[in-house]
Design a protein around this motif. Structure first.
Motif, PDB file in Angstrom:
ATOM      1  N   PRO A  68       0.766  -1.236   0.000  1.00 39.94           N
ATOM      2  CA  PRO A  68       0.000   0.000   0.000  1.00 39.94           C
ATOM      3  C   PRO A  68       0.808   1.304   0.000  1.00 39.94           C
ATOM      4  N   ASP A  69       2.052   1.289   0.468  1.00 39.57           N
ATOM      5  CA  ASP A  69       2.782   2.561   0.580  1.00 39.57           C
ATOM      6  C   ASP A  69       3.558   2.832  -0.698  1.00 39.57           C
ATOM      7  N   ASP A  70       3.110   3.847  -1.447  1.00 39.36           N
ATOM      8  CA  ASP A  70       3.643   4.048  -2.794  1.00 39.36           C
ATOM      9  C   ASP A  70       5.136   4.360  -2.838  1.00 39.36           C
ATOM     10  N   GLY A  71       5.641   4.929  -1.780  1.00 38.10           N
ATOM     11  CA  GLY A  71       7.051   5.345  -1.820  1.00 38.10           C
ATOM     12  C   GLY A  71       8.027   4.314  -1.257  1.00 38.10           C
ATOM     13  N   VAL A  72       7.539   3.116  -0.922  1.00 38.32           N
ATOM     14  CA  VAL A  72       8.414   2.129  -0.285  1.00 38.32           C
ATOM     15  C   VAL A  72       8.491   0.882  -1.172  1.00 38.32           C
ATOM     16  N   PRO A  73       9.708   0.354  -1.420  1.00 42.31           N
ATOM     17  CA  PRO A  73       9.813  -0.849  -2.256  1.00 42.31           C
ATOM     18  C   PRO A  73       9.048  -2.023  -1.637  1.00 42.31           C
ATOM     19  N   ARG A  74       8.497  -2.874  -2.516  1.00 46.74           N
ATOM     20  CA  ARG A  74       7.814  -4.065  -2.025  1.00 46.74           C
ATOM     21  C   ARG A  74       8.860  -5.110  -1.639  1.00 46.74           C
TER      22      ARG A  74
ATOM     23  N   ILE B 299      14.793  -0.229   3.091  1.00 49.85           N
ATOM     24  CA  ILE B 299      13.540  -0.625   3.717  1.00 49.85           C
ATOM     25  C   ILE B 299      12.656  -1.294   2.659  1.00 49.85           C
ATOM     26  N   SER B 300      11.804  -2.233   3.058  1.00 48.00           N
ATOM     27  CA  SER B 300      10.811  -2.771   2.133  1.00 48.00           C
ATOM     28  C   SER B 300       9.599  -3.230   2.935  1.00 48.00           C
ATOM     29  N   GLU B 301       8.511  -3.453   2.218  1.00 41.92           N
ATOM     30  CA  GLU B 301       7.258  -3.672   2.925  1.00 41.92           C
ATOM     31  C   GLU B 301       6.393  -4.679   2.166  1.00 41.92           C
ATOM     32  N   LEU B 302       5.546  -5.408   2.905  1.00 40.52           N
ATOM     33  CA  LEU B 302       4.669  -6.407   2.288  1.00 40.52           C
ATOM     34  C   LEU B 302       3.357  -6.425   3.064  1.00 40.52           C
ATOM     35  N   ARG B 303       2.238  -6.562   2.337  1.00 43.28           N
ATOM     36  CA  ARG B 303       0.943  -6.623   3.031  1.00 43.28           C
ATOM     37  C   ARG B 303       0.351  -8.022   2.940  1.00 43.28           C
ATOM     38  N   LEU B 304      -0.016  -8.541   4.089  1.00 48.63           N
ATOM     39  CA  LEU B 304      -0.613  -9.865   4.187  1.00 48.63           C
ATOM     40  C   LEU B 304      -1.973  -9.689   4.849  1.00 48.63           C
TER      41      LEU B 304
ATOM     42  N   VAL C 111      18.163  14.953   7.159  1.00 55.08           N
ATOM     43  CA  VAL C 111      17.953  14.263   5.879  1.00 55.08           C
ATOM     44  C   VAL C 111      17.697  12.770   6.086  1.00 55.08           C
ATOM     45  N   VAL C 112      18.312  12.206   7.117  1.00 58.72           N
ATOM     46  CA  VAL C 112      18.243  10.755   7.289  1.00 58.72           C
ATOM     47  C   VAL C 112      17.384  10.343   8.495  1.00 58.72           C
ATOM     48  N   VAL C 113      17.706  10.873   9.656  1.00 56.61           N
ATOM     49  CA  VAL C 113      17.136  10.312  10.884  1.00 56.61           C
ATOM     50  C   VAL C 113      15.680  10.736  11.097  1.00 56.61           C
ATOM     51  N   ARG C 114      15.373  12.029  10.962  1.00 54.31           N
ATOM     52  CA  ARG C 114      13.987  12.478  11.215  1.00 54.31           C
ATOM     53  C   ARG C 114      12.990  11.859  10.238  1.00 54.31           C
ATOM     54  N   PRO C 115      13.304  11.854   8.931  1.00 56.76           N
ATOM     55  CA  PRO C 115      12.344  11.222   8.016  1.00 56.76           C
ATOM     56  C   PRO C 115      12.099   9.751   8.350  1.00 56.76           C
ATOM     57  N   PHE C 116      13.129   9.027   8.765  1.00 55.92           N
ATOM     58  CA  PHE C 116      12.924   7.622   9.132  1.00 55.92           C
ATOM     59  C   PHE C 116      12.001   7.531  10.347  1.00 55.92           C
ATOM     60  N   PHE C 117      12.251   8.377  11.328  1.00 55.58           N
ATOM     61  CA  PHE C 117      11.411   8.362  12.537  1.00 55.58           C
ATOM     62  C   PHE C 117       9.948   8.634  12.183  1.00 55.58           C
ATOM     63  N   ARG C 118       9.748   9.677  11.371  1.00 53.31           N
ATOM     64  CA  ARG C 118       8.389  10.129  11.068  1.00 53.31           C
ATOM     65  C   ARG C 118       7.659   9.163  10.134  1.00 53.31           C
ATOM     66  N   ASP C 119       8.340   8.754   9.051  1.00 54.12           N
ATOM     67  CA  ASP C 119       7.640   8.001   8.008  1.00 54.12           C
ATOM     68  C   ASP C 119       7.541   6.515   8.301  1.00 54.12           C
ATOM     69  N   HIS C 120       8.415   6.007   9.133  1.00 56.64           N
ATOM     70  CA  HIS C 120       8.424   4.560   9.326  1.00 56.64           C
ATOM     71  C   HIS C 120       8.302   4.167  10.797  1.00 56.64           C
ATOM     72  N   PHE C 121       9.278   4.587  11.594  1.00 54.01           N
ATOM     73  CA  PHE C 121       9.337   4.097  12.967  1.00 54.01           C
ATOM     74  C   PHE C 121       8.088   4.458  13.769  1.00 54.01           C
ATOM     75  N   ALA C 122       7.643   5.701  13.645  1.00 53.22           N
ATOM     76  CA  ALA C 122       6.525   6.167  14.471  1.00 53.22           C
ATOM     77  C   ALA C 122       5.208   5.504  14.093  1.00 53.22           C
ATOM     78  N   ARG C 123       5.174   4.794  12.973  1.00 52.62           N
ATOM     79  CA  ARG C 123       3.912   4.179  12.544  1.00 52.62           C
ATOM     80  C   ARG C 123       3.811   2.703  12.922  1.00 52.62           C
ATOM     81  N   LEU C 124       4.850   2.158  13.541  1.00 56.87           N
ATOM     82  CA  LEU C 124       4.832   0.724  13.853  1.00 56.87           C
ATOM     83  C   LEU C 124       3.989   0.430  15.093  1.00 56.87           C
ATOM     84  N   ASP C 125       3.327  -0.741  15.087  1.00 55.04           N
ATOM     85  CA  ASP C 125       2.562  -1.177  16.253  1.00 55.04           C
ATOM     86  C   ASP C 125       3.312  -2.227  17.063  1.00 55.04           C
TER      87      ASP C 125
END
Ligand SMILES: Nc1nc2c(ncn2[C@@H]2O[C@H](COP(=O)(O)OP(=O)(O)OP(=O)(O)O)[C@@H](O)[C@H]2O)c(=O)[nH]1
Ligand SMILES: [Mg+2]
Length: 487
Positions: free
Chosen positions: A80-86, A109-114, A264-278
């Protein structure tokens, strides 16, 4: 400390994202599972085995919803996330099953939906969306930089580089550092040289013989498309942690670039990926540390403490009540347990439990449940008793990868052999006290542990059915990570 404007903007973005995710989850239950671990820890193999087991019917007796037949089926859906490799599941699986070789290293980073269709315990039919996110543990170890100034980071990095065995590996960089005047005029060539020598030092620490874990900034060793950019071209200087840099100085330039790295590196990772994990699983290659020696084990312990601190970082750096880092379960998993006889599996778990113990108390305080498991996502070995003199040694049988060597023999990748990898002590404290020898201090024939790299197992096919991949305790990991969401 008063929040800066950039903190406030960051927080507004996070809150908006959290609300959006929350809205989506209202209609269909979802879990975002982060799978991380340092380079070569076993992330790609873990995700491939997990998805294969769920979609093709693995053997998971401890995963309750699966074992009792409440899971009707699990299927892949478009990422589902258009900017992240499958996550390249199909090709990784082909590597494992058809080619009997391990998948290539992945650096991004990469992502898969199940989607899992299941029946609730009360009989109602439901679907759970499981988004699996594979990202390098090195990125996680960068998060603590958000709370550190350039001066603090320099002082810490230098102190670490003066410890054994790092100090020997840092000689060239230290020699160049001694020639640099922090307050002199900024100098691009000297900075390039310093960044190169500092990166060489980090790379040497990561080498199999030393197997150091704590090596921030993470992108220095995996720069991707940022290679050569100023945000990755800086190094520590020997400056006062709370000192101020004169305008136009080398120090000011290094500090500016360090801050750029965070932006450039750390904040975008925190915001776009890390902060969204459950939920989060952290894979740990403890065997690589045993192979190397006591210093690598201590370094791993420090890295794990750093990783666990990340799960509290949101509580300290973000202000609002709307957004909270949502991770409520963290599993630490020692991977590749199939390299040890089953008598040592609990002991491997005990070592990892001991390594995260102190830090785990703090994270639990911050609201996350933590557990530890020793597992093999893909079991490449079987067990056997081998007679040596009068003794029967608990050994493991497997096909060493082509080119692996033991006792002067080089293996061709076709022959199965029995090996005795070494026993872990009943009391993990013995390892932490340093009572073992590894490659960092002894030649390999004197090391206490010797782990061969085995090929993935040969699977027996029955008809056209794709065979299940054998594993160790993968079901226990699943039960902890998502079992409660399938009640
Ligand atoms: N025997 C055995 N070896 C494993 C297992 N999982 C991983 N390995 C070994 O560890 C290596 C690294 O596994 P990956 O899954 O590629 O690790 P990764 O964390 O994705 O590595 P990067 O992509 O380089 O960060 C593999 O090439 C295998 O040699 C396992 O369950 N059993
Ligand atoms: Mg990988």
């Amino acid at each position: 400390m008063a929040p800066s404007l950039s903190d406030l903007i960051e927080e507004a973005r996070l809150s908006a994202r959290a609300l959006l995710d929350y809205g989506e989850h209202l209609f269909s239950p979802a879990v975002r599972l982060g799978v991380t671990g340092l380079s070569r820890a076993g992330k790609t193999v873990f995700i491939t085995a997990l998805v294969h087991g769920l979609t093709r019917g693995g053997r998971f007796p401890v995963f309750e919803a699966f074992d009792t037949g409440r899971i009707a089926r699990a299927r892949l859906e478009p990422q589902p996330d258009d900017g992240v490799p499958r996550f390249a599941y199909e090709s990784h699986l082909k590597n494992l099953i058809e080619d009997r070789c391990w998948p290539d290293s992945t650096v991004d980073i990469s992502e898969l939906r199940l989607v899992i269709d299941y029946q609730r315990q009360n009989g109602a039919d439901r679907s759970l969306t499981l988004d699996i996110v594979d990202y390098p543990g090195e990125w996680l170890l960068d998060l603590p930089l958000l709370g550190k100034s350039y001066g603090q980071w320099s002082a810490e990095s230098l102190a670490l580089s003066r410890e054994k065995p790092r100090v020997h590996l840092a000689q060239d960089w230290h020699a160049q550092l001694a020639t640099m005047q922090a307050e002199a005029k900024e100098d691009e060539q000297a900075t390039l040289q310093a960044a190169k020598l500092f990166t060489d030092y980090l790379r040497a620490c990561r080498d199999e013989r030393f197997a150091m874990s704590l090596l921030p900034p993470g992108r220095f060793l995996m720069p991707g498309n940022l290679a050569g950019s100023p945000a990755l071209t800086f190094a520590p200087l020997d400056v006062a942690a709370d000192g101020s840099a004169p305008d136009g100085s080398l120090w000011a330039m290094m500090r500016r670039r360090y801050e750029a790295y965070k932006d450039v590196v750390v904040r975008p990772f925190f915001r776009d990926h890390f902060a969204r994990l459950d939920r989060q699983i952290v894979l740990v290659d403890a065997l690589a540390a045993f192979n190397s020696g006591p210093e690598a084990l201590h370094d791993l312990e420090a890295a794990l403490t750093g990783i666990l601190d990340c799960f509290r970082i949101g509580h300290r750096t973000l202000l609002s009540n709307i957004f909270r880092p949502r991770i409520d379960r963290i599993l630490f998993a020692a991977t590749k347990a199939d390299h040890l006889h089953h008598q040592s599996h609990d002991r491997l778990e005990a070592v990892l439990r001991r390594a995260v113990a102190k830090a785990a108390e703090r994270a639990e305080y911050a609201g996350a449940a933590i557990d530890v498991v020793a597992l093999a996502a893909v079991r490449a070995t079987r067990e056997a008793q081998v007679q040596r003199g009068r003794e029967k040694l608990p050994s493991i049988l497997g096909t060493p990868a082509p080119g692996e060597t033991a006792n002067g023999e080089t293996f061709d990748g076709e022959t199965e052999v029995a090996t005795f990898p070494g026993d872990l002590p009943a009391d993990p404290e013995e390892l932490f006290k340093g009572a073992f020898r590894g490659l960092s201090s002894s030649p390999s024939e004197n090391a206490d542990f010797r782990f061969l790299r085995f090929r993935p197992p040969l699977l027996e096919r029955q008809g056209a059915e794709e065979p299940a991949l054998p594993h160790i305790r993968l079901d226990r990991a699943l039960q902890f990570l998502i079992g409660d969401r399938l009640q």
